[in-house]
Design an enzyme around this catalytic site. Structure first.
Site, PDB file in Angstrom:
ATOM      1  CE  LYS A  34     112.335  65.626  13.729  1.00 45.93           C
ATOM      2  NZ  LYS A  34     111.969  66.850  14.010  1.00 45.93           N
ATOM      3  CG  ASP A  89      97.724  68.243   9.779  1.00 45.88           C
ATOM      4  OD1 ASP A  89      97.509  69.013   8.815  1.00 45.88           O
ATOM      5  OD2 ASP A  89      98.595  67.389   9.876  1.00 45.88           O
ATOM      6  NE  ARG A 133     104.837  76.897  20.066  1.00 44.33           N
ATOM      7  CZ  ARG A 133     105.894  76.587  19.386  1.00 44.33           C
ATOM      8  NH1 ARG A 133     105.952  77.497  18.269  1.00 44.33           N
ATOM      9  NH2 ARG A 133     106.487  75.837  19.549  1.00 44.33           N
ATOM     10  CG  HIS A 141     110.984  79.035  13.161  1.00 45.11           C
ATOM     11  ND1 HIS A 141     109.855  79.593  13.233  1.00 45.11           N
ATOM     12  CD2 HIS A 141     110.883  77.946  13.377  1.00 45.11           C
ATOM     13  CE1 HIS A 141     108.964  78.620  13.492  1.00 45.11           C
ATOM     14  NE2 HIS A 141     109.710  77.697  13.617  1.00 45.11           N
ATOM     15  CD  GLU A 201     108.983  73.855   2.404  1.00 47.14           C
ATOM     16  OE1 GLU A 201     109.113  72.546   2.013  1.00 47.14           O
ATOM     17  OE2 GLU A 201     109.774  74.221   3.423  1.00 47.14           O
ATOM     18  CG  HIS A 212     109.248  78.814   9.246  1.00 49.00           C
ATOM     19  ND1 HIS A 212     110.759  78.126   9.032  1.00 49.00           N
ATOM     20  CD2 HIS A 212     108.684  78.008  10.003  1.00 49.00           C
ATOM     21  CE1 HIS A 212     110.541  76.749   9.506  1.00 49.00           C
ATOM     22  NE2 HIS A 212     109.364  76.942  10.252  1.00 49.00           N
TER      23      HIS A 212
HETATM   24  P1  ADP Z   1     107.321  71.724  12.333  1.00 52.18           P
HETATM   25  O1  ADP Z   1     106.968  73.058  12.911  1.00 52.18           O
HETATM   26  O2  ADP Z   1     106.547  70.953  13.053  1.00 52.18           O
HETATM   27  O3  ADP Z   1     108.681  71.625  11.663  1.00 52.18           O
HETATM   28  P2  ADP Z   1     106.178  71.569   9.342  1.00 52.18           P
HETATM   29  O4  ADP Z   1     106.888  72.507   8.854  1.00 52.18           O
HETATM   30  O5  ADP Z   1     106.649  70.208   8.935  1.00 52.18           O
HETATM   31  O6  ADP Z   1     106.168  71.849  10.941  1.00 52.18           O
HETATM   32  O7  ADP Z   1     104.703  71.933   9.038  1.00 52.18           O
HETATM   33  C1  ADP Z   1     103.664  71.110   9.303  1.00 52.18           C
HETATM   34  C2  ADP Z   1     102.473  71.875   9.081  1.00 52.18           C
HETATM   35  O8  ADP Z   1     102.371  71.957   7.460  1.00 52.18           O
HETATM   36  C3  ADP Z   1     101.256  71.199   9.482  1.00 52.18           C
HETATM   37  O9  ADP Z   1     100.141  72.115   9.675  1.00 52.18           O
HETATM   38  C4  ADP Z   1     100.672  70.562   8.100  1.00 52.18           C
HETATM   39  O10 ADP Z   1      99.347  70.361   8.103  1.00 52.18           O
HETATM   40  C5  ADP Z   1     101.044  71.541   7.231  1.00 52.18           C
HETATM   41  N1  ADP Z   1     101.154  71.031   5.912  1.00 52.18           N
HETATM   42  C6  ADP Z   1     101.998  69.660   5.415  1.00 52.18           C
HETATM   43  N2  ADP Z   1     101.664  69.614   4.114  1.00 52.18           N
HETATM   44  C7  ADP Z   1     100.658  70.464   3.722  1.00 52.18           C
HETATM   45  C8  ADP Z   1      99.728  70.387   2.443  1.00 52.18           C
HETATM   46  N3  ADP Z   1     100.007  69.630   1.346  1.00 52.18           N
HETATM   47  N4  ADP Z   1      98.802  71.276   2.499  1.00 52.18           N
HETATM   48  C9  ADP Z   1      98.439  72.008   3.672  1.00 52.18           C
HETATM   49  N5  ADP Z   1      99.107  72.151   4.914  1.00 52.18           N
HETATM   50  C10 ADP Z   1     100.084  71.123   4.791  1.00 52.18           C
END
Ligand code: ADP
Length: 410
Positions: free
Chosen positions: A22, A291, A249, A188, A342, A216
């Site tokens: 990335k 998710d 996890r 993180h 977020e 986070h």
């Molecule tokens: P990573 O640790 O892989 O970087 P992210 O910070 O991208 O993960 O977060 C992924 C998580 O955020 C997933 O569980 C996803 O379902 C959740 N997520 C993203 N958008 C939303 C949303 N609108 N509502 C609820 N959960 C969300």
């Protein structure tokens, strides 16, 4: 190509995983992101490159990309030539910043030297075998593709190196700390550092005067207790498995329960590792998904296991917030960040409900109307603790760190 593109200096930020690279490109000394993208399926003849410029124009290419070196060469070709080029030549890349998961003893970002590379290989490969070798491959690839350009490693663990010994030690025989470096490291860190610095800006107070709890919540989740800008505790541990429950996890679990399971199910080390890291958490409890969006959907349609997973997730985050309020003797701010933090108002609401006696009151309307990718204050007027939602941007943090570091220290 704009006239600026012929002159400006940029920082290239890379996050190299086992099969992905990335990247983001920032103007040196500024917060402007000029381009970003990802190379997926590195090592396959069908690797996918997704590139996005500042105006949001997207480009996609499928290519035979054998390794990280070729992936980075491909990224450079997007940056230097073609319709969306942002620079004219390689020499405009001032430095390359690498997100490196484990820094071992390093408490600060470092410019890569022979000695740093030796330490990373000798010590950190063993501490983070699933991440650091690939981060390292990215560093070596850049050394070949961009000779003479400084590489800076910014570690996910570095921000947590300020933990006091009584917070980072485990209650096991001391010799294992000496011999195997078993201790809490935390992860993180760049995200916790970034969002706490933004919170201090929003509060118009110096970070050195503030007590902040950063939360986070992504696929991987962790919290940090930050006092006067220094991290004093964090929920992840020797590995990212410790702490709150996550997407796949388990988070905290009685180690004796794991030993019992290994005996009862006749599990080997690798199987157990897979269960705890990849089959547990939201996925393991709900039986359907890791998710949070899916969990929320299933819960709405009456799925009791999804509801249990959601309640466990929120409860465990709440407990950590409570313990960090005790550690810090109260907090000025709590900050939610990452995918769930977020984007999920429901999760934030559930975590912080019934916390008035701790000085925490959420403004439900504000919480539900947070705009994507914008920082927001979601606490009510009577809340003693300010509660923020702040989008994380680890790459920007790395770029800012690179602007401050002495790149000639090599
Ligand atoms: P990573 O640790 O892989 O970087 P992210 O910070 O991208 O993960 O977060 C992924 C998580 O955020 C997933 O569980 C996803 O379902 C959740 N997520 C993203 N958008 C939303 C949303 N609108 N509502 C609820 N959960 C969300």
């Amino acid at each position: 190509m704009s006239r600026d593109a012929t002159r400006r200096k940029v920082n290239l930020i890379l996050n190299c995983g086992s099969s992905s690279v990335k990247y983001k490109v920032f103007v040196s000394g500024a917060e402007t992101c000029l381009a970003r993208g990802v190379v997926e399926k590195v090592g396959s003849p069908q690797a996918i490159v997704r590139h996005c410029d500042r105006a949001g124009e997207k480009d996609r290419e499928v290519a035979d990309i054998k390794n990280h070196k070729q992936a980075i060469q491909t990224v450079l070709s997007f940056l230097i030539s073609g319709g969306q080029a942002i620079i004219q030549e390689k020499s405009q890349i001032k430095a390359v910043g690498h997100r490196v998961v484990h820094g071992g003893k390093y408490s600060q970002p470092v410019v890569i030297t022979k000695e740093v590379k030796k330490y990373l290989q000798d010590v950190t490969f063993e501490l983070a075998p699933l991440h650091n070798p690939y981060n390292f491959e990215g560093i070596e690839a850049v050394e070949q593709v961009l000779p003479g350009v400084p590489n800076v490693a910014v570690f996910d663990t570095a921000f947590h190196q300020t933990l006091p010994d009584y917070a980072y030690m485990y209650g096991i025989p001391y010799r294992f700390f000496k011999k195997h470096l078993i201790r809490k490291y935390g992860f993180h860190g760049t995200s916790h550092q970034f969002v706490s610095s933004v919170a201090s800006r929003l509060l118009k107070k110096r970070i050195s005067e503030l007590k902040i709890i950063t939360v986070h919540l992504g696929n991987g989740s962790s919290l940090a207790a930050i006092k006067n800008g220094k991290c004093v505790d964090t929920s992840m541990g020797f590995t990212p498995l410790e702490g709150v429950m996550m997407g796949t996890r388990s988070g905290d679990i009685d180690p004796a329960a794991v030993l019992h399971l290994m005996m009862a199910e006749e599990l080997g080390i690798h199987e157990t590792d897979t269960i705890l890291n990849k089959q547990s958490g939201l996925l393991g409890v709900s039986g359907t998904s890791n998710d949070m969006r899916e969990i929320l959907k299933s819960m709405k349609s009456g799925d009791a296991r999804a509801a249990l997973a959601f309640n466990m997730f929120c409860y465990r985050v709440k407990k950590y917030i409570g313990s960090y309020l005790a550690v810090l003797n109260g907090a000025d701010a709590i900050v939610f960040t990452a995918g769930i933090g977020e984007n999920s108002a429901k999760t934030r609401e559930e975590i912080l409900k019934n916390a008035e006696n701790l000085g925490i009151i959420i403004d439900v309307r504000k919480n539900r109307t947070v705009k994507p990718e914008k920082p927001a204050l979601i606490s009510g007027k009577n809340s003693k603790v300010a509660v923020f939602v702040i989008p994380t941007n680890e790459e920007l943090m790395i770029s800012k760190i690179m602007d401050k570091i002495n790149l000639r220290h090599r």
